[in-house]
Scaffold this motif. Structure first.
Motif, PDB file in Angstrom:
ATOM      1  N   GLU A  20       0.865  -1.172   0.000  1.00 47.32           N
ATOM      2  CA  GLU A  20       0.000   0.000   0.000  1.00 47.32           C
ATOM      3  C   GLU A  20       0.906   1.228   0.000  1.00 47.32           C
ATOM      4  O   GLU A  20       1.835   1.319   0.803  1.00 47.32           O
ATOM      5  N   ILE A  21       0.660   2.148  -0.915  1.00 48.86           N
ATOM      6  CA  ILE A  21       1.466   3.360  -1.002  1.00 48.86           C
ATOM      7  C   ILE A  21       0.820   4.412  -0.113  1.00 48.86           C
ATOM      8  O   ILE A  21      -0.294   4.871  -0.382  1.00 48.86           O
ATOM      9  N   VAL A  22       1.518   4.779   0.966  1.00 50.81           N
ATOM     10  CA  VAL A  22       0.986   5.738   1.932  1.00 50.81           C
ATOM     11  C   VAL A  22       1.155   7.159   1.415  1.00 50.81           C
ATOM     12  O   VAL A  22       0.235   7.976   1.479  1.00 50.81           O
ATOM     13  N   SER A  23       2.342   7.476   0.890  1.00 50.25           N
ATOM     14  CA  SER A  23       2.581   8.806   0.332  1.00 50.25           C
ATOM     15  C   SER A  23       3.721   8.749  -0.675  1.00 50.25           C
ATOM     16  O   SER A  23       4.532   7.830  -0.665  1.00 50.25           O
ATOM     17  N   VAL A  24       3.746   9.772  -1.559  1.00 50.94           N
ATOM     18  CA  VAL A  24       4.789   9.879  -2.575  1.00 50.94           C
ATOM     19  C   VAL A  24       5.236  11.338  -2.629  1.00 50.94           C
ATOM     20  O   VAL A  24       4.411  12.246  -2.692  1.00 50.94           O
TER      21      VAL A  24
END
Length: 193
Positions: A61-65
């Motif tokens: 899961e990508i939390v932030s970029v």
């Protein structure tokens, strides 16, 4: 009481008994083959079910970029904060691949720690054994820093877009689209993507 005048009667009974025994043997062999085949199919179905579940649930899961900005107002590095998806088994980032697709082409690489252009930093909860960053709990967080030039991809300019796909060891994929802001000022050292 019973008179046996015909000598052929016993032979007919033995012939019937032989045919009956042969039918029972054939039925037993057929039943054994069916049971063996059913057991093999059940084992194969269980393995297929487990693999299918892993391909769906064992994903990142990508939390932030965010992106680090150079003096020329281009994004040179991308920082991904990653976690396990709910219901996922442990995920080893050293066995995960990333694929960048955008206007500058396509580049695929492994996210193995300390390889050219890739570094992984523990943010929360991950117990790193040497260079083995493994997400084991849903609260674990890792920061994956990717130097674009180091992995063979061009720097991102203002307004550029890129699709990123992470594929775990189990084959589960997570995809996100990165959009660089259309205006980056000289004061910006990093931007949210």
């Amino acid at each position: 009481m019973f008179e046996h005048t015909d000598g052929d009667r016993g032979q007919v009974g033995i012939g019937t008994l032989i045919v009956f025994i042969a039918m029972v043997l054939v039925a037993a062999i057929a039943a054994g083959v069916l049971i063996n085949t059913a057991g093999m199919l059940q084992t194969q179905a269980e393995a297929t079910g487990e693999e299918s579940t892993s391909q769906v649930s064992d994903r990142l899961e990508i939390v932030s970029v965010s992106g680090n900005v150079s003096d020329s107002n281009n994004v040179t590095d991308i920082d991904f904060v990653l976690a396990m998806a709910p219901g996922s088994s442990p995920i080893d980032l050293n066995k995960t691949t990333a694929q960048f697709i955008g206007s500058e082409g396509e580049e695929t690489f492994t996210t193995e720690n300390d390889t050219s252009g890739v570094s992984i930093t523990n943010i929360q909860g991950v117990t790193e054994g040497g260079d083995n960053p493994v997400l084991t709990e849903s609260s674990d967080r890792l920061k994956l820093n990717v130097g674009l030039n180091d992995v063979g991809y061009a720097e991102l300019a203002e307004g550029d877009r890129m699709t990123v796909t992470f594929t775990t060891d189990a084959g589960a994929t997570t995809q996100t689209e990165i959009r660089v802001p259309t205006t980056i000022t000289d004061e910006d050292s990093s931007v949210r993507l």
